[in-house]
Scaffold this motif. Structure first.
Motif, PDB file in Angstrom:
ATOM      1  N   PHE A   1       0.828  -1.210   0.000  1.00 24.10           N
ATOM      2  CA  PHE A   1       0.000   0.000   0.000  1.00 24.10           C
ATOM      3  C   PHE A   1       0.863   1.260   0.000  1.00 24.10           C
ATOM      4  CE2 PHE A   1      -1.754   3.331   2.844  1.00 24.10           C
ATOM      5  CZ  PHE A   1      -2.754   3.806   2.011  1.00 24.10           C
TER       6      PHE A   1
ATOM      7  N   GLN B   1       2.744   1.651  -3.268  1.00 24.76           N
ATOM      8  CA  GLN B   1       1.871   2.065  -4.374  1.00 24.76           C
ATOM      9  C   GLN B   1       1.471   3.524  -4.251  1.00 24.76           C
ATOM     10  OE1 GLN B   1      -1.929  -0.130  -4.961  1.00 24.76           O
ATOM     11  NE2 GLN B   1      -2.826   1.919  -4.848  1.00 24.76           N
ATOM     12  N   GLN B   2       1.072   3.932  -3.046  1.00 24.64           N
ATOM     13  CA  GLN B   2       0.552   5.289  -2.857  1.00 24.64           C
ATOM     14  C   GLN B   2       1.653   6.351  -2.932  1.00 24.64           C
ATOM     15  OE1 GLN B   2      -2.826   4.520  -3.270  1.00 24.64           O
ATOM     16  NE2 GLN B   2      -3.213   6.077  -1.708  1.00 24.64           N
ATOM     17  N   TYR B   3       2.847   6.002  -2.438  1.00 25.90           N
ATOM     18  CA  TYR B   3       3.880   7.032  -2.284  1.00 25.90           C
ATOM     19  C   TYR B   3       5.203   6.655  -2.943  1.00 25.90           C
ATOM     20  CZ  TYR B   3       0.370   8.399   1.083  1.00 25.90           C
ATOM     21  OH  TYR B   3      -0.826   8.746   1.663  1.00 25.90           O
ATOM     22  N   ASN B   4       5.219   5.540  -3.708  1.00 24.50           N
ATOM     23  CA  ASN B   4       6.383   5.144  -4.498  1.00 24.50           C
ATOM     24  C   ASN B   4       7.652   5.142  -3.650  1.00 24.50           C
ATOM     25  OD1 ASN B   4       7.657   4.310  -6.862  1.00 24.50           O
ATOM     26  ND2 ASN B   4       8.181   6.407  -7.465  1.00 24.50           N
TER      27      ASN B   4
ATOM     28  N   ALA C   1      -6.644   5.907   3.666  1.00 24.92           N
ATOM     29  CA  ALA C   1      -6.710   5.679   2.219  1.00 24.92           C
ATOM     30  C   ALA C   1      -6.623   6.970   1.417  1.00 24.92           C
ATOM     31  CB  ALA C   1      -7.987   4.927   1.872  1.00 24.92           C
ATOM     32  N   HIS C   2      -7.188   8.066   1.968  1.00 24.57           N
ATOM     33  CA  HIS C   2      -7.214   9.331   1.227  1.00 24.57           C
ATOM     34  C   HIS C   2      -6.381  10.404   1.914  1.00 24.57           C
ATOM     35  CE1 HIS C   2     -10.119   7.838  -1.636  1.00 24.57           C
ATOM     36  NE2 HIS C   2     -10.926   7.456  -0.662  1.00 24.57           N
TER      37      HIS C   2
ATOM     38  N   ALA D   1      -0.957   9.590   6.522  1.00 20.62           N
ATOM     39  CA  ALA D   1      -1.354   8.182   6.413  1.00 20.62           C
ATOM     40  C   ALA D   1      -0.659   7.352   7.485  1.00 20.62           C
ATOM     41  CB  ALA D   1      -1.015   7.653   5.024  1.00 20.62           C
TER      42      ALA D   1
ATOM     43  N   ASN E   1      -6.484  -1.596  -7.253  1.00 21.36           N
ATOM     44  CA  ASN E   1      -5.641  -1.281  -6.086  1.00 21.36           C
ATOM     45  C   ASN E   1      -6.120  -0.066  -5.300  1.00 21.36           C
ATOM     46  OD1 ASN E   1      -3.794  -3.448  -6.487  1.00 21.36           O
ATOM     47  ND2 ASN E   1      -2.793  -2.275  -8.114  1.00 21.36           N
ATOM     48  N   ASN E   2      -7.439   0.028  -5.112  1.00 23.28           N
ATOM     49  CA  ASN E   2      -8.021   1.080  -4.278  1.00 23.28           C
ATOM     50  C   ASN E   2      -8.291   0.502  -2.882  1.00 23.28           C
ATOM     51  OD1 ASN E   2      -9.706   2.966  -2.990  1.00 23.28           O
ATOM     52  ND2 ASN E   2     -10.479   3.714  -4.956  1.00 23.28           N
ATOM     53  N   TYR E   3      -7.678   1.077  -1.859  1.00 24.63           N
ATOM     54  CA  TYR E   3      -7.761   0.545  -0.501  1.00 24.63           C
ATOM     55  C   TYR E   3      -8.893   1.160   0.332  1.00 24.63           C
ATOM     56  CZ  TYR E   3      -3.225  -1.846  -0.923  1.00 24.63           C
ATOM     57  OH  TYR E   3      -2.203  -2.683  -1.279  1.00 24.63           O
ATOM     58  N   THR E   4      -9.692   2.055  -0.227  1.00 22.39           N
ATOM     59  CA  THR E   4     -10.682   2.801   0.551  1.00 22.39           C
ATOM     60  C   THR E   4     -11.679   1.883   1.256  1.00 22.39           C
ATOM     61  OG1 THR E   4     -10.491   4.665  -0.966  1.00 22.39           O
ATOM     62  CG2 THR E   4     -12.441   4.596   0.453  1.00 22.39           C
TER      63      THR E   4
END
Length: 444
Positions: free
Chosen positions: A274, A277-280, A342-343, A350, A412-415
């Motif tokens: 996670f 993916q979100q923050y590389n 998630a957002h 996060a 790949n949406n974790y919401t």
């Protein structure tokens, strides 16, 4: 006839009206051997989670080398959970029958061999086989740790002891991203698995030399033995599984634990993917390691703090089981913060939301484990916990597949995943409130 437990704070050693510092000093004054036994299971739990967390940290490397999809990774974790589910029930019964020392030694030996075998795997299927064997053997860890805490600690210290050994999960998960990049750079991913296996062998030496039951320990003081065994039920022979399954408390714990335990596995397996993916972030210590270290360090504070809270309530005259339920309600409310992960507008927001959620989860866990110890007779402790662990592992199997499916269909949406987590704790707490016995049952 089995009597309900009285708090050790009511013994002649420590006054129930003493301050927390006086209680700690009074408890330490009667002897320290039990804390040495706790250290052994703490380090076992740390190793357990180093072996387990390494796959999540190395997932980007292994996925690239072996062309894993998200579903491949989910299936690898699924087969760990299958082995874990089978192993929990078998290991719990085995520990109650042959004793924690011999059973735990054998389990750690086998899971260390399974960890090393990962270095020989060349495909997703190979990892599935290794993870199944690892789950089958690692399932002994918590029944053994719970049995040790139940055997060596009275009720008023039990939640604290549980929180301390369970902090090993977070230490293991924290050390893994800190040390693994260095090991990978020197020996590669195969060498990383072999190094973890070697650590298990070192632990086995200390366990075989140092662990004893309280009444058999060569150096335990008489005052400490009396303190540990104050208000304890007399020794009993092992109970048949059919009797254990008829106990209301078995199902109170099993279903509540099955609802909430998979959340921690979600964090363990899916947080690295996670965050990457979100923050590389990559796999370096500075990028991936520091956020994970902060999350698991917060979890350590939650694990120990959760035990302290319910022990503090017991010291104020609240009944042990009531104190656990009150503490769990507080922690269930705190877990709600994970919905913001998630957002989150940035990495550190996060990390903050996840840290609070993971810390509260570990505090909850320290109390649900102490709760089942409070009302379960000692001679069936590992079996009851093993059955509950099996149910939790089955829940984890479904959780793993659900996560893989949701991430596949939502790209790949974790919401959705972060949103449903808090509700799981309130469902479990409601079940426990109505079903958990308020004392150790009287058995004929």
């Amino acid at each position: 006839m089995i009597q309900s437990h009285s708090s050790p704070l009511e013994t002649k050693h420590v006054s129930p009206h003493a301050g927390i510092g006086d209680k700690i000093r009074g408890a330490m004054a009667v002897g320290k051997t039990r804390w040495g036994m706790l250290a052994l299971v703490f380090f076992a739990t740390t190793l357990n989670y180093i072996d387990r967390a390494a796959l999540g940290v190395m997932q980007p490397i292994l996925a690239d080398k072996m062309s894993w999809t998200a579903m491949d990774y989910a299936n690898i974790n699924f087969w760990f959970q299958v082995g874990y589910a089978v192993g929990f029930l078998l290991q719990g019964r085995f520990i109650d029958k042959v004793g924690v020392k011999r059973a735990f030694f054998l389990a750690v030996l086998l899971w260390s061999l399974a960890t090393g075998a990962h270095g020989l795997a060349t495909s997703a299927v190979g990892f599935m086989v290794c993870r199944f064997i690892l789950g089958l053997t690692e399932a002994a860890n918590y029944p053994a740790c719970i049995k040790t805490a139940r055997t060596w600690f009275p009720a008023g210290e039990r939640a604290l002891a549980t929180g301390i050994f369970n902090a090993g999960t977070n230490v293991g998960a924290m050390l893994t991203p800190a040390l693994l990049p260095l090991i990978l750079s020197v020996w590669g991913w195969q060498g990383a698995f072999l190094s973890m296996a070697a650590l298990g062998v070192v632990w086995l030496v200390f366990w075989s030399l140092k662990y004893y039951a309280p009444e058999d320990h060569p150096s335990v003081k008489a005052s400490e033995l009396e303190y540990i065994q104050h208000g304890a039920e007399p020794a009993q022979k092992g109970a048949p599984l059919s009797q254990i399954l008829r106990m209301r408390g078995t199902w109170a714990f099993a279903l509540a634990y099955a609802i909430t335990a998979p959340v921690f596995w979600f964090y363990l397996y899916w947080l690295p993917p996670f965050l990457n993916q979100q923050y590389n972030l990559g796999i370096s210590v500075s990028q991936m390691g520091i956020p994970l270290i902060i999350i698991w360090l917060t979890a350590d504070f939650g694990s120990v703090g959760g035990g302290i809270l319910s022990s503090w309530l017991i010291g104020r005259g609240v009944k042990p089981i009531t104190s656990r339920l009150i503490s769990m309600l507080i922690f269930a409310c705190a877990i709600g913060c994970v919905v913001f992960a998630a957002h989150a507008s940035g990495l550190w927001i996060a990390v903050l939301a996840i840290s609070l959620g993971v810390g509260a989860h570990q505090a909850w866990t320290a109390n649900i484990w102490s709760l089942v110890m409070d009302y379960t007779p000692k001679h069936m402790m590992s079996t009851v916990f093993g059955f509950g662990g099996m149910c939790a592992a089955i829940g984890g199997m479904f959780m793993t597949q659900i996560v893989g499916y949701v991430l596949t269909v939502t790209h790949n949406n974790y919401t959705v995943l972060f949103t449903i987590i808090p509700a799981m704790y309130f469902i479990a707490l409601t079940w426990l409130f109505f079903m958990a016995p308020r004392k150790v049952p009287e058995l004929g």
